[in-house]
Design a protein around this motif. Structure first.
Motif, PDB file in Angstrom:
ATOM      1  N   TYR A   1      -7.906   9.535  -4.904  1.00 24.93           N
ATOM      2  CA  TYR A   1      -8.244  10.198  -3.631  1.00 24.93           C
ATOM      3  C   TYR A   1      -6.960  10.587  -2.901  1.00 24.93           C
ATOM      4  N   THR A   2      -5.987   9.677  -2.868  1.00 26.81           N
ATOM      5  CA  THR A   2      -4.733   9.938  -2.153  1.00 26.81           C
ATOM      6  C   THR A   2      -3.982  11.113  -2.766  1.00 26.81           C
TER       7      THR A   2
ATOM      8  N   VAL B   1       2.098   2.039  -3.386  1.00 32.08           N
ATOM      9  CA  VAL B   1       1.062   2.693  -4.211  1.00 32.08           C
ATOM     10  C   VAL B   1       0.942   4.174  -3.818  1.00 32.08           C
TER      11      VAL B   1
ATOM     12  N   ASP C   1      -9.614   2.787   8.114  1.00 28.54           N
ATOM     13  CA  ASP C   1      -9.608   4.181   7.620  1.00 28.54           C
ATOM     14  C   ASP C   1      -8.514   4.998   8.314  1.00 28.54           C
TER      15      ASP C   1
ATOM     16  N   LEU D   1       0.838  -1.198   0.000  1.00 27.88           N
ATOM     17  CA  LEU D   1       0.000   0.000   0.000  1.00 27.88           C
ATOM     18  C   LEU D   1       0.878   1.255   0.000  1.00 27.88           C
TER      19      LEU D   1
ATOM     20  N   THR E   1      -7.999  11.372 -10.551  1.00 27.55           N
ATOM     21  CA  THR E   1      -8.282   9.927 -10.542  1.00 27.55           C
ATOM     22  C   THR E   1      -7.948   9.245  -9.214  1.00 27.55           C
TER      23      THR E   1
ATOM     24  N   LYS F   1      -8.126  14.713   8.378  1.00 21.78           N
ATOM     25  CA  LYS F   1      -8.760  13.403   8.172  1.00 21.78           C
ATOM     26  C   LYS F   1      -8.362  12.431   9.284  1.00 21.78           C
TER      27      LYS F   1
HETATM   28  N1  LIG Z   1      -7.161   1.844   1.739  1.00 18.42           N
HETATM   29  C1  LIG Z   1      -7.609   2.828   1.144  1.00 18.42           C
HETATM   30  C2  LIG Z   1      -8.643   3.651   1.727  1.00 18.42           C
HETATM   31  N2  LIG Z   1      -9.268   3.586   2.914  1.00 18.42           N
HETATM   32  C3  LIG Z   1     -10.140   4.624   2.935  1.00 18.42           C
HETATM   33  N3  LIG Z   1     -10.048   5.334   1.790  1.00 18.42           N
HETATM   34  C4  LIG Z   1     -10.826   6.506   1.385  1.00 18.42           C
HETATM   35  O1  LIG Z   1     -10.798   7.473   2.397  1.00 18.42           O
HETATM   36  C5  LIG Z   1     -11.879   8.376   2.161  1.00 18.42           C
HETATM   37  C6  LIG Z   1     -12.312   8.993   3.470  1.00 18.42           C
HETATM   38  O2  LIG Z   1     -13.341   8.320   4.036  1.00 18.42           O
HETATM   39  P1  LIG Z   1     -14.606   9.081   4.654  1.00 18.42           P
HETATM   40  O3  LIG Z   1     -15.366   8.026   5.372  1.00 18.42           O
HETATM   41  O4  LIG Z   1     -14.191  10.236   5.476  1.00 18.42           O
HETATM   42  O5  LIG Z   1     -15.387   9.527   3.321  1.00 18.42           O
HETATM   43  P2  LIG Z   1     -15.636  10.934   2.664  1.00 18.42           P
HETATM   44  O6  LIG Z   1     -16.638  11.659   3.468  1.00 18.42           O
HETATM   45  O7  LIG Z   1     -15.991  10.637   1.239  1.00 18.42           O
HETATM   46  O8  LIG Z   1     -14.223  11.717   2.706  1.00 18.42           O
HETATM   47  P3  LIG Z   1     -13.956  13.249   2.434  1.00 18.42           P
HETATM   48  O9  LIG Z   1     -14.483  13.570   1.047  1.00 18.42           O
HETATM   49  O10 LIG Z   1     -14.639  14.022   3.535  1.00 18.42           O
HETATM   50  O11 LIG Z   1     -12.465  13.373   2.522  1.00 18.42           O
HETATM   51  C7  LIG Z   1     -12.907   7.629   1.329  1.00 18.42           C
HETATM   52  O12 LIG Z   1     -12.969   8.238   0.056  1.00 18.42           O
HETATM   53  C8  LIG Z   1     -12.326   6.222   1.221  1.00 18.42           C
HETATM   54  O13 LIG Z   1     -12.552   5.612  -0.032  1.00 18.42           O
HETATM   55  C9  LIG Z   1      -9.127   4.761   1.009  1.00 18.42           C
HETATM   56  N4  LIG Z   1      -8.657   5.094  -0.222  1.00 18.42           N
HETATM   57  C10 LIG Z   1      -7.691   4.307  -0.766  1.00 18.42           C
HETATM   58  N5  LIG Z   1      -7.146   3.201  -0.133  1.00 18.42           N
HETATM   59  C11 LIG Z   1      -6.048   2.423  -0.740  1.00 18.42           C
HETATM   60  O14 LIG Z   1      -5.229   3.321  -1.466  1.00 18.42           O
HETATM   61  C12 LIG Z   1      -5.079   2.875  -2.802  1.00 18.42           C
HETATM   62  C13 LIG Z   1      -4.943   4.079  -3.711  1.00 18.42           C
HETATM   63  O15 LIG Z   1      -6.136   4.833  -3.708  1.00 18.42           O
HETATM   64  P4  LIG Z   1      -6.310   6.054  -4.707  1.00 18.42           P
HETATM   65  O16 LIG Z   1      -5.191   6.984  -4.452  1.00 18.42           O
HETATM   66  O17 LIG Z   1      -7.640   6.692  -4.420  1.00 18.42           O
HETATM   67  O18 LIG Z   1      -6.238   5.484  -6.096  1.00 18.42           O
HETATM   68  C14 LIG Z   1      -6.328   2.037  -3.070  1.00 18.42           C
HETATM   69  O19 LIG Z   1      -6.085   1.101  -4.089  1.00 18.42           O
HETATM   70  C15 LIG Z   1      -6.530   1.364  -1.732  1.00 18.42           C
HETATM   71  O20 LIG Z   1      -5.677   0.227  -1.624  1.00 18.42           O
END
Ligand SMILES: N=c1c2ncn([C@@H]3O[C@H](COP(=O)(O)OP(=O)(O)OP(=O)(O)O)[C@@H](O)[C@H]3O)c2ncn1[C@@H]1O[C@H](COP(=O)(O)O)[C@@H](O)[C@H]1O
Length: 117
Positions: free
Chosen positions: A36-37, A20, A77, A17, A34, A51
């Motif tokens: 979130y991170t 990534v 989370d 992770l 594309t 957060k």
């Molecule tokens: N493990 C996670 C993970 N856990 C939680 N989250 C995200 O964290 C966010 C925050 O959660 P909340 O309950 O607060 O939701 P929210 O109200 O929509 O959040 P906000 O808009 O207020 O920030 C959500 O959008 C979840 O999807 C994650 N997003 C990504 N990952 C990992 O990170 C990788 C890369 O993610 P991306 O960068 O998005 O491609 C993924 O493949 C996953 O393996």
């Protein structure tokens, strides 16, 4: 999920992770459209630190309600957002695991007493 059901050693999951998340850094070309991170990292420390505070509070509420699935989900989370913070500061989950390993077997009470000397 029990230890026996885990798909890979926990350290491997955290390391993968983190790999990534490193690709999501602005310097690595992370795309906020594309990912979130990438969006979180581009907004800077105030965004992901906020957060972490929110997720910690959600974990406390889940624990108070005593629903195991929610406790696990909120902990995931919280760990995820902590990993985002580590990424920003150029740190790795292995650094935290090494610190936990260093503390292994050391009584928390003894460690606290040693801090005071
Ligand atoms: N493990 C996670 C993970 N856990 C939680 N989250 C995200 O964290 C966010 C925050 O959660 P909340 O309950 O607060 O939701 P929210 O109200 O929509 O959040 P906000 O808009 O207020 O920030 C959500 O959008 C979840 O999807 C994650 N997003 C990504 N990952 C990992 O990170 C990788 C890369 O993610 P991306 O960068 O998005 O491609 C993924 O493949 C996953 O393996």
């Amino acid at each position: 999920m029990t230890q026996a059901n885990l798909p890979a050693p926990a350290a491997d999951i955290l390391a993968r992770l983190a790999d990534v998340l490193e690709t999501r850094r602005p310097q690595a070309g992370g795309d906020s459209q594309t990912s979130y991170t990438a969006k979180l990292l581009a907004r800077g420390p105030d965004a992901f630190l906020k957060k972490i505070g929110e997720e910690a509070t959600e974990l406390v509420m889940a624990a108070k309600d005593g629903v195991p699935e929610r406790i696990v989900s909120e902990t995931a989370d919280l760990w995820f957002h902590c990993l985002v913070a580590l990424t920003h500061y150029g740190l790795r989950p292995e650094d935290v695991l090494a610190e936990l390993a260093r503390r292994e077997g050391m009584s928390g009470l003894e460690e606290k007493a040693a801090r005071k000397q």
